[in-house]
Design a protein around this motif. Structure first.
Motif, PDB file in Angstrom:
ATOM      1  N   LYS A 191       0.874  -1.173   0.000  1.00 43.28           N
ATOM      2  CA  LYS A 191       0.000   0.000   0.000  1.00 43.28           C
ATOM      3  C   LYS A 191       0.908   1.218   0.000  1.00 43.28           C
ATOM      4  N   THR A 192       0.366   2.318  -0.453  1.00 45.91           N
ATOM      5  CA  THR A 192       1.145   3.538  -0.535  1.00 45.91           C
ATOM      6  C   THR A 192       0.404   4.676   0.125  1.00 45.91           C
ATOM      7  N   GLU A 193       1.169   5.599   0.676  1.00 44.70           N
ATOM      8  CA  GLU A 193       0.614   6.810   1.268  1.00 44.70           C
ATOM      9  C   GLU A 193       1.463   7.986   0.812  1.00 44.70           C
ATOM     10  N   LYS A 194       0.829   9.112   0.632  1.00 48.20           N
ATOM     11  CA  LYS A 194       1.530  10.335   0.243  1.00 48.20           C
ATOM     12  C   LYS A 194       1.848  11.109   1.511  1.00 48.20           C
ATOM     13  N   ASN A 195       3.126  11.397   1.724  1.00 51.07           N
ATOM     14  CA  ASN A 195       3.588  12.183   2.879  1.00 51.07           C
ATOM     15  C   ASN A 195       4.352  13.381   2.353  1.00 51.07           C
ATOM     16  N   GLY A 196       3.651  14.499   2.219  1.00 57.21           N
ATOM     17  CA  GLY A 196       4.270  15.683   1.627  1.00 57.21           C
ATOM     18  C   GLY A 196       4.544  15.430   0.154  1.00 57.21           C
ATOM     19  N   LYS A 197       5.791  15.616  -0.248  1.00 58.49           N
ATOM     20  CA  LYS A 197       6.165  15.383  -1.644  1.00 58.49           C
ATOM     21  C   LYS A 197       6.525  13.934  -1.913  1.00 58.49           C
ATOM     22  N   GLU A 198       6.664  13.164  -0.845  1.00 60.59           N
ATOM     23  CA  GLU A 198       7.169  11.802  -0.987  1.00 60.59           C
ATOM     24  C   GLU A 198       6.087  10.758  -0.773  1.00 60.59           C
ATOM     25  N   ARG A 199       6.208   9.656  -1.489  1.00 60.94           N
ATOM     26  CA  ARG A 199       5.328   8.506  -1.290  1.00 60.94           C
ATOM     27  C   ARG A 199       6.056   7.487  -0.440  1.00 60.94           C
ATOM     28  N   THR A 200       5.310   6.851   0.457  1.00 63.35           N
ATOM     29  CA  THR A 200       5.863   5.767   1.261  1.00 63.35           C
ATOM     30  C   THR A 200       5.100   4.493   0.930  1.00 63.35           C
ATOM     31  N   TYR A 201       5.788   3.370   1.092  1.00 64.91           N
ATOM     32  CA  TYR A 201       5.223   2.072   0.732  1.00 64.91           C
ATOM     33  C   TYR A 201       5.364   1.102   1.901  1.00 64.91           C
ATOM     34  N   TYR A 202       4.296   0.335   2.123  1.00 62.11           N
ATOM     35  CA  TYR A 202       4.228  -0.653   3.190  1.00 62.11           C
ATOM     36  C   TYR A 202       3.840  -2.002   2.590  1.00 62.11           C
ATOM     37  N   PRO A 203       4.471  -3.078   3.037  1.00 61.73           N
ATOM     38  CA  PRO A 203       4.064  -4.397   2.529  1.00 61.73           C
ATOM     39  C   PRO A 203       2.721  -4.820   3.124  1.00 61.73           C
ATOM     40  N   LEU A 204       1.867  -5.382   2.304  1.00 61.73           N
ATOM     41  CA  LEU A 204       0.607  -5.977   2.767  1.00 61.73           C
ATOM     42  C   LEU A 204       0.730  -7.496   2.848  1.00 61.73           C
ATOM     43  N   ILE A 205       1.646  -8.037   2.088  1.00 64.82           N
ATOM     44  CA  ILE A 205       1.951  -9.466   2.108  1.00 64.82           C
ATOM     45  C   ILE A 205       3.337  -9.603   2.722  1.00 64.82           C
ATOM     46  N   GLU A 206       3.452 -10.411   3.747  1.00 62.48           N
ATOM     47  CA  GLU A 206       4.749 -10.600   4.397  1.00 62.48           C
ATOM     48  C   GLU A 206       5.612 -11.574   3.593  1.00 62.48           C
ATOM     49  N   LYS A 207       6.905 -11.427   3.756  1.00 66.58           N
ATOM     50  CA  LYS A 207       7.872 -12.241   3.016  1.00 66.58           C
ATOM     51  C   LYS A 207       7.636 -13.739   3.241  1.00 66.58           C
ATOM     52  N   ASP A 208       7.472 -14.145   4.487  1.00 66.23           N
ATOM     53  CA  ASP A 208       7.255 -15.569   4.790  1.00 66.23           C
ATOM     54  C   ASP A 208       6.012 -16.108   4.091  1.00 66.23           C
ATOM     55  N   GLU A 209       4.960 -15.305   4.081  1.00 58.40           N
ATOM     56  CA  GLU A 209       3.705 -15.717   3.434  1.00 58.40           C
ATOM     57  C   GLU A 209       3.917 -15.938   1.940  1.00 58.40           C
ATOM     58  N   TYR A 210       4.630 -15.018   1.296  1.00 57.18           N
ATOM     59  CA  TYR A 210       4.871 -15.163  -0.140  1.00 57.18           C
ATOM     60  C   TYR A 210       5.807 -16.339  -0.423  1.00 57.18           C
ATOM     61  N   LEU A 211       6.843 -16.519   0.388  1.00 53.99           N
ATOM     62  CA  LEU A 211       7.770 -17.629   0.162  1.00 53.99           C
ATOM     63  C   LEU A 211       7.087 -18.983   0.348  1.00 53.99           C
ATOM     64  N   LYS A 212       6.168 -19.076   1.296  1.00 49.36           N
ATOM     65  CA  LYS A 212       5.391 -20.312   1.455  1.00 49.36           C
ATOM     66  C   LYS A 212       4.564 -20.586   0.204  1.00 49.36           C
ATOM     67  N   PHE A 213       3.940 -19.536  -0.322  1.00 48.11           N
ATOM     68  CA  PHE A 213       3.165 -19.673  -1.555  1.00 48.11           C
ATOM     69  C   PHE A 213       4.054 -20.149  -2.703  1.00 48.11           C
ATOM     70  N   GLU A 214       5.189 -19.492  -2.898  1.00 48.56           N
ATOM     71  CA  GLU A 214       6.096 -19.839  -4.000  1.00 48.56           C
ATOM     72  C   GLU A 214       6.617 -21.265  -3.861  1.00 48.56           C
ATOM     73  N   THR A 215       7.000 -21.646  -2.652  1.00 48.63           N
ATOM     74  CA  THR A 215       7.524 -22.991  -2.420  1.00 48.63           C
ATOM     75  C   THR A 215       6.457 -24.038  -2.699  1.00 48.63           C
ATOM     76  N   SER A 216       5.258 -23.798  -2.204  1.00 40.80           N
ATOM     77  CA  SER A 216       4.152 -24.715  -2.442  1.00 40.80           C
ATOM     78  C   SER A 216       3.853 -24.833  -3.933  1.00 40.80           C
ATOM     79  N   ASN A 217       3.829 -23.707  -4.618  1.00 38.41           N
ATOM     80  CA  ASN A 217       3.571 -23.680  -6.057  1.00 38.41           C
ATOM     81  C   ASN A 217       4.661 -24.433  -6.825  1.00 38.41           C
ATOM     82  N   PHE A 218       5.911 -24.238  -6.432  1.00 41.89           N
ATOM     83  CA  PHE A 218       7.035 -24.921  -7.068  1.00 41.89           C
ATOM     84  C   PHE A 218       6.926 -26.436  -6.882  1.00 41.89           C
ATOM     85  N   LEU A 219       6.656 -26.860  -5.644  1.00 43.72           N
ATOM     86  CA  LEU A 219       6.528 -28.298  -5.387  1.00 43.72           C
ATOM     87  C   LEU A 219       5.389 -28.912  -6.193  1.00 43.72           C
ATOM     88  N   LYS A 220       4.269 -28.209  -6.260  1.00 41.37           N
ATOM     89  CA  LYS A 220       3.108 -28.706  -7.002  1.00 41.37           C
ATOM     90  C   LYS A 220       3.407 -28.783  -8.496  1.00 41.37           C
TER      91      LYS A 220
END
Length: 125
Positions: A59-88
């Motif tokens: 997700k992104t938010e505008k703070n003055g002139k700059e945009r900031t970004y925050y993860p909505l999906i955590e690294k572990d969650e995505y790596l579990k998905f990728e690993t499961s997908n690879f094995l399948k």
């Protein structure tokens, strides 16, 4: 997010930088972390970030002139998905097939094999 989808390599590179740096991260910090190394221009990085926003990874938010970004999906969650997908996809959901391919290709040391056996033994108890 209902279902995680596989990211293209370039978007995954951006996500790794988002995950590995202090949150929130700015476009400038991303350029320092990865953009300059890859030879990407700021508009290219912004384009990748917008795609990740559209896909629900950040997700992104505008703070003055700059945009900031925050993860909505955590690294572990995505790596579990990728690993499961690879094995399948490549090993028919068979851990044995995966480990066997690594062992036959001499990618696993005897110590690696012993550690895998310990994990399996723990799971059987």
């Amino acid at each position: 997010m209902d279902k995680i989808k596989k990211l293209p390599d370039t978007e995954f590179e951006i996500m790794k930088a988002v995950w590995d740096n202090e949150k929130p991260i700015t476009t400038n910090k991303l350029m320092e972390a990865i953009g300059n190394e890859k030879g990407w221009k700021v508009p290219t990085v912004i384009s990748f970030l917008n795609r990740l926003v559209d896909k629900g990874f950040i997700k992104t938010e505008k703070n003055g002139k700059e945009r900031t970004y925050y993860p909505l999906i955590e690294k572990d969650e995505y790596l579990k998905f990728e690993t499961s997908n690879f094995l399948k996809t490549y090993h028919g959901n068979s851990i044995f097939s995966f480990v066997s391919s690594l062992y036959d290709g001499k990618k696993l040391s005897d110590q690696d094999v012993q550690e895998i056996l310990k994990i399996v033994e723990k799971g059987e108890k």
